[in-house]
Structure formats: C-alpha cells, structure tokens
Design an enzyme around this catalytic site. Structure first.
Site, short mmCIF file in Angstrom:
data_model
loop_
_atom_site.label_atom_id
_atom_site.label_comp_id
_atom_site.label_asym_id
_atom_site.label_seq_id
_atom_site.Cartn_x
_atom_site.Cartn_y
_atom_site.Cartn_z
N ASP A 209 -0.45 -11.57 -1.25
CA ASP A 209 -1.56 -11.26 -0.49
C ASP A 209 -2.78 -11.20 -1.50
OD1 ASP A 209 0.35 -10.78 1.52
OD2 ASP A 209 0.24 -8.64 1.77
N LYS A 211 -5.52 -9.27 -2.73
CA LYS A 211 -5.74 -7.56 -3.08
C LYS A 211 -7.32 -7.35 -2.71
CE LYS A 211 -4.62 -4.11 -6.09
NZ LYS A 211 -5.70 -3.15 -5.49
N ARG A 216 -7.40 2.16 0.74
CA ARG A 216 -6.33 1.95 1.39
C ARG A 216 -6.35 2.95 2.47
NH1 ARG A 216 -0.83 1.21 -0.94
NH2 ARG A 216 0.33 0.69 0.92
N ARG A 231 -4.52 7.10 1.48
CA ARG A 231 -3.20 7.08 0.66
C ARG A 231 -2.82 8.24 0.25
NH1 ARG A 231 -3.67 4.11 -5.11
NH2 ARG A 231 -1.69 5.29 -5.42
N GLU A 260 -6.11 -2.07 4.27
CA GLU A 260 -7.44 -1.50 3.51
C GLU A 260 -8.50 -1.64 4.46
OE1 GLU A 260 -8.18 -1.88 -0.12
OE2 GLU A 260 -5.98 -1.64 -0.86
N PHE A 315 -1.98 -5.34 5.99
CA PHE A 315 -0.94 -6.13 5.37
C PHE A 315 0.38 -5.85 5.77
CE2 PHE A 315 -2.88 -3.41 2.17
CZ PHE A 315 -1.88 -2.44 1.93
N ARG A 387 6.90 3.02 -6.03
CA ARG A 387 6.38 2.03 -6.72
C ARG A 387 7.32 1.24 -7.59
NH1 ARG A 387 0.98 1.59 -8.44
NH2 ARG A 387 0.72 4.00 -8.19
N LYS A 393 1.17 -6.20 -8.34
CA LYS A 393 -0.07 -6.43 -8.42
C LYS A 393 -0.86 -7.10 -9.79
CE LYS A 393 -1.49 -1.74 -9.56
NZ LYS A 393 -2.18 -0.57 -8.82
#
Length: 545
Positions: A209, A211, A216, A231, A260, A315, A387, A393
């Site tokens: 994807d 970024k 967010r 977020r 986003e 996304f 995470r 990322k």
C-alpha cells in the site's frame, strides 16, 4: 482508595523488572478500588488521565506548591478535581485553572505529586502499558485473559474493560462487541529499514500500500449518521465535512472504514503533513456552514491551510452492512473494500511476488511525493490495537548530527536521569546554535546513564526541571521529516526525532547547519525568527501511523 496507594503502586511497578511481579502489583491495586474508582484508577495505573484534554501545561507543573505532609486525597477526589480542571473555560479560565491545579498539588504528598506530574505530562514511564494492565485485570477479576484482551481490542477503552471485568466478570466482557459508532484501537504497522526486511516479516505474495502522509481516520456510518475518529479515538467529525459527505454518498447501510485524510494540490500530489494537520485542526464553524461536498478532482488548489480540502483514502474495512470483517484475512477484507467503494477512495495498492516488484512500488510511491509504503500479509486478520509483523512500513530515513543545548530531568522510570534532549543545529552566520525541538526517544538505559553523567559535566545551570549545558556534545539524530514551526527560532522542527548514537568523534563546529535542515524540508530561510517555547515538546502532534 487512597491516591497515595496508587502512587506507591506506580513507583513499585517502575522499580520492578519482572512482568509477573508487575502484574501482581497492579492486580492488587485494582482489587482495592471502589466500583466508582475503577475507571480513573485503571487509567492512572496505565499512566493516563481519564480526561483527554486538561489545559495543564509544563509551566503549571513546574510552578507547583510544596507537597502536603500527610496524605488526604482519594482516587475519587483526584478524578473529580481533574474533571473540574478539564472543563474550565471562558473569561478568567486561566487563573481559575491555576487555582485548581494549585489546590490539587497542594493537597498531594511528594509521592502523589510525582505521580500527578507524570500523568499530566504524559511521561509516566513505569512499564505498565495496556498489555500488562490487561493481564492484571484478568488476574484481579479472575476471568480468562483472552476475554479481557478481546474486549479491550473491540472497545478500545481500557477503563470500560476494567469496569466490566471487575464489577460483572466474564459475562460483561462477552457483551462488548464491535459497535458501529464506537471507535476501535487501530491496527498498527511496525517499521523496517527496507522492503527486503519487510517482506521477510510478511512473506510473499504480499500487498504493498502507498503510505500517505496524512491523518489516520476511522470512519463509522450507520444510515445517514457518519462519525470520524482519530487513531487516538478522538471524535473529529465536525472538522472533516468532506470525509463525512464522501462516505455518506456510498450506497451502504452500515460500514466501518480505516484510512487516511490528506490534503492534495491541484495535480493530486500531497501537500506537507503540517498543512493537513493544520487544516484538520482549524476547520471551524464558518467552514462547516459551507456546503460540505467532496472535491470533484483529487484535492484542491494549493492555498492557505484552511482553504485546502481534506481527501479521504481508505485501505481497510472492518464492518459492512451488519457483518464484522475483523477476523477475515486481509485479502477478503480488501476485496470487500474494492466492491464497496469507488477506486478513487481506495489507497493505491499493488500485489507483489518478488523483492524487485516491492522495490519498484516503493520507488513509485516516493516519486509521487508519498511518505513510503506499508507492506501487508494477505492472510492476516485485522489485529486491533497491535503493532505486529503483518503490516510493515518502509520509509526513507534522514539523519543529522546536532548539538545538545539542554536536557530535562526525567519522570517515572527515568526519574533521576537526564532524559529529554533539546536539539540544536549550527548557525554558520552567527556561530551559535538554533533549537529544532526535543526528543527522549531511542534512549537505552545505558545511554541514559551515560548522558546523565556527561551533561552534568557540561551543565551551566539547573532549575530543577531543565539543565542548560555548554553546546559541545554532538548526537546523531534520525527523523522522518522537517516541518514549519513557530515554536522554535529557526522556524522549523524535526518530526519523529530519535537518538541513534552520540558522536564523540565529532566537534560541535562540524555539526549540521540550520541551512541543511531547511533544505531537507524544502523551507526557505525565515525573514524573522520565532520565539522559542521552553515548554514545547517534540513536534509530534496529530502524527500519522
């Protein structure tokens, strides 16, 4: 329950290294909370305030009264006082807030004051993060840990989960479901230095994807009701009319989307993150009175931040017309997203089967002005609040050699150590140094010990909060970008600054210059210097994942 008991628990947790021992301490404190104290008490143990905004800054914390000799505060009383502080507004509010803060700290003992400073500053580093609190809640309430973790993921609210578990047990936890309109803690991405390292974590084939360097957002729709959350689960619906209108136009009944919001120029290229952040923060009542329609083309003409349109890109999809999709593999969710939304509302994505294809996608994203890519495992579920290695990322990394101008004494686990670094770039015109911001990130215990001794040797003044030092020590700093900042004399600040290493081999005269910093961010030299704010923290507000 006495507030002092929580302060002593917090200190004990900070001084304890073993996870099991930390959980035992936390569980014991949770058991002793009265039902009405569970919400604020669990938040305090997690190092947070129940109230998200209090209006209390570093200056107020520094100018606190002498501590009380005897403990009189209860958890409920502290929560009530902080709640009163958080709603102060209008004429005379600043003076009234100072009075309330003084009353709170004046009634607190030295140990209680230390806990309060950590809570208000957000720097209570005691090692009691949400994962440990989940374990402690399960132990204190005698319920399965899996039930606590699942409820925490779906509610996004540690306090709600603690109250449910400790007052009504597993049955109450089972009643916590994904609810359209209630935000969930978003899935996060870990970092990798390059696409090859990312693919080792996700495996192949993988989805790449683009970024975006935006904000967010999690968007919930039920009928015509649309809500937009950050977020951190703050409701920003009123600030994003374009996002609301774009989602309201979709031929759907119920949906929860992850994505986003970003500002774009007339050609569709992203504007600097700071403009997106400013635009989202300043969209006021006057703007909301205008017709809130999504732009016909991606973005709007460049101009002042309050004239730029926020464009949503999504996304992931977590819920669609009565069906939860959290536990479905990524490729199933992404197909549902593609079926439900028009292509112009979906982030750019590519399926790759080789490192070369991933590298090409990364290069294309950078060439388009984007921040980087997020490489995703196609079989992974949506891991709420985690995470993990399913999303990785990859961004280009900048580094600078800067000079330490001052250091702040730490709190919580870092009490007694010099922690937060004030960073400066060399000014070739004056021979001095220009402050760029602060950071306490990337510091190991070994580095904290070393720099505490080092900067006490270089100290020129210590007011109990900040130690001013001779500008001699060079430190290598990694950061994600440079943005305009009125807080600092050079007019710019570093984003996501973190310490890599100290450069004892390099004198301050060879540190990077303010001109180099401005060139990285594409900023011209300001005509006038801004006045630095001693209480400003590192420029990380409204940061994207």
């Amino acid at each position: 329950m006495r507030f002092l008991d929580l302060a002593e628990t917090s200190a004990a947790v900070a001084a304890t290294s073993g996870r099991k021992a930390k959980v035992e301490l936390l569980a014991d404190a949770l058991r002793r909370l009265e039902p009405g104290e569970i919400a604020p008490g669990s938040a305090y143990l997690a190092g947070e305030l129940r109230q998200r905004q209090t209006g209390v800054g570093y200056a107020s914390l520094r100018e606190r009264p002498a501590p009380a000799a005897e403990p009189t505060l209860t958890v409920a009383a502290v929560d009530a006082l902080i709640a009163e502080i958080s709603v102060v507004a209008g004429a005379g509010s600043q003076a009234r807030r100072r009075e309330l803060v003084a009353a709170l700290f004046g009634a607190a003992t030295a140990d209680e004051q230390r806990l309060l400073v950590g809570l208000f500053s957000g720097e209570l580093r005691q090692g009691a993060q949400a994962g440990l609190l989940a374990d402690a809640i399960a132990k204190a309430a005698e319920v399965p840990l899996t039930a606590v973790r699942r409820a925490l993921l779906l509610s996004g609210d540690l306090k709600q989960v603690a109250v449910a578990a400790l007052t009504a047990g597993a049955a109450a936890l089972a009643e916590i479901h994904l609810r359209v309109g209630t935000p969930l803690t978003p899935m996060l991405a870990q970092s990798a230095s390059d696409v090859g390292a990312a693919l080792l974590a996700t495996g192949m084939p993988a989805t790449v994807d683009v970024k975006l360097d935006g904000i967010r957002i999690q968007v919930h729709r039920s009928g015509d009701d649309v809500a937009v959350f950050t977020r951190s689960l703050d409701d920003i619906t009123a600030r994003m009319p374009e996002v609301v209108e774009a989602v309201r136009k979709l031929p759907l009944r119920e949906v929860v989307l992850d994505g986003e919001a970003i500002t774009l120029d007339a050609s569709g290229r992203p504007r600097p993150f700071q403009e997106t952040s400013s635009r989202a923060a300043t969209r006021g009542a006057a703007a909301r009175r205008k017709s809130a329609t999504a732009p016909e083309a991606p973005g709007a003409a460049a101009g002042p931040a309050d004239q730029l349109a926020l464009v949503p890109f999504f996304f992931d999809i977590l819920h669609l017309d009565g069906v939860d999709l959290l536990d479905e593999p990524g490729h199933v969710r992404w197909q549902a997203l593609a079926d439900a939304l028009p292509p112009e509302l979906i982030v750019g994505r590519t399926t790759v089967t080789s490192e070369e294809e991933a590298a090409a996608a990364f290069a294309a994203a950078l060439a388009a002005g984007q921040e980087g890519v997020v490489i995703k495992a196609a079989e992974a579920p949506y891991d709420v609040g985690r995470r993990g290695s399913a999303w990785v990322k990859v961004k280009p990394r900048h580094t600078l050699d800067l000079v330490v101008l001052a250091v702040e004494w730490g709190h919580g686990r870092r009490k007694g150590w010099l922690s937060n670094l004030h960073l400066g770039a060399r000014d070739p015109g004056t021979g001095g140094f220009v402050m760029l911001g602060k950071t306490f990130k990337g510091l190991t215990d070994e580095l904290l010990r070393w720099q505490t001794a080092r900067f006490q040797e270089l100290a020129t003044g210590d007011d109990g909060w900040v130690v001013r030092v001779r500008p001699e020590q060079v430190v290598e700093i990694a950061f994600d970008g440079v943005q305009t900042s009125p807080r600092y004399p050079g007019g710019v600040a570093l984003r996501f600054a973190r310490v890599l290493r100290y450069r004892d081999d390099k004198p301050a005269a060879e540190a990077d210059t303010i001109d180099t910093v401005r060139a990285i961010g594409g900023h011209a030299t300001p005509e006038t210097s801004a006045t630095p704010d001693k209480n400003a923290t590192t420029e990380e507000s409204a940061t994207p994942d």
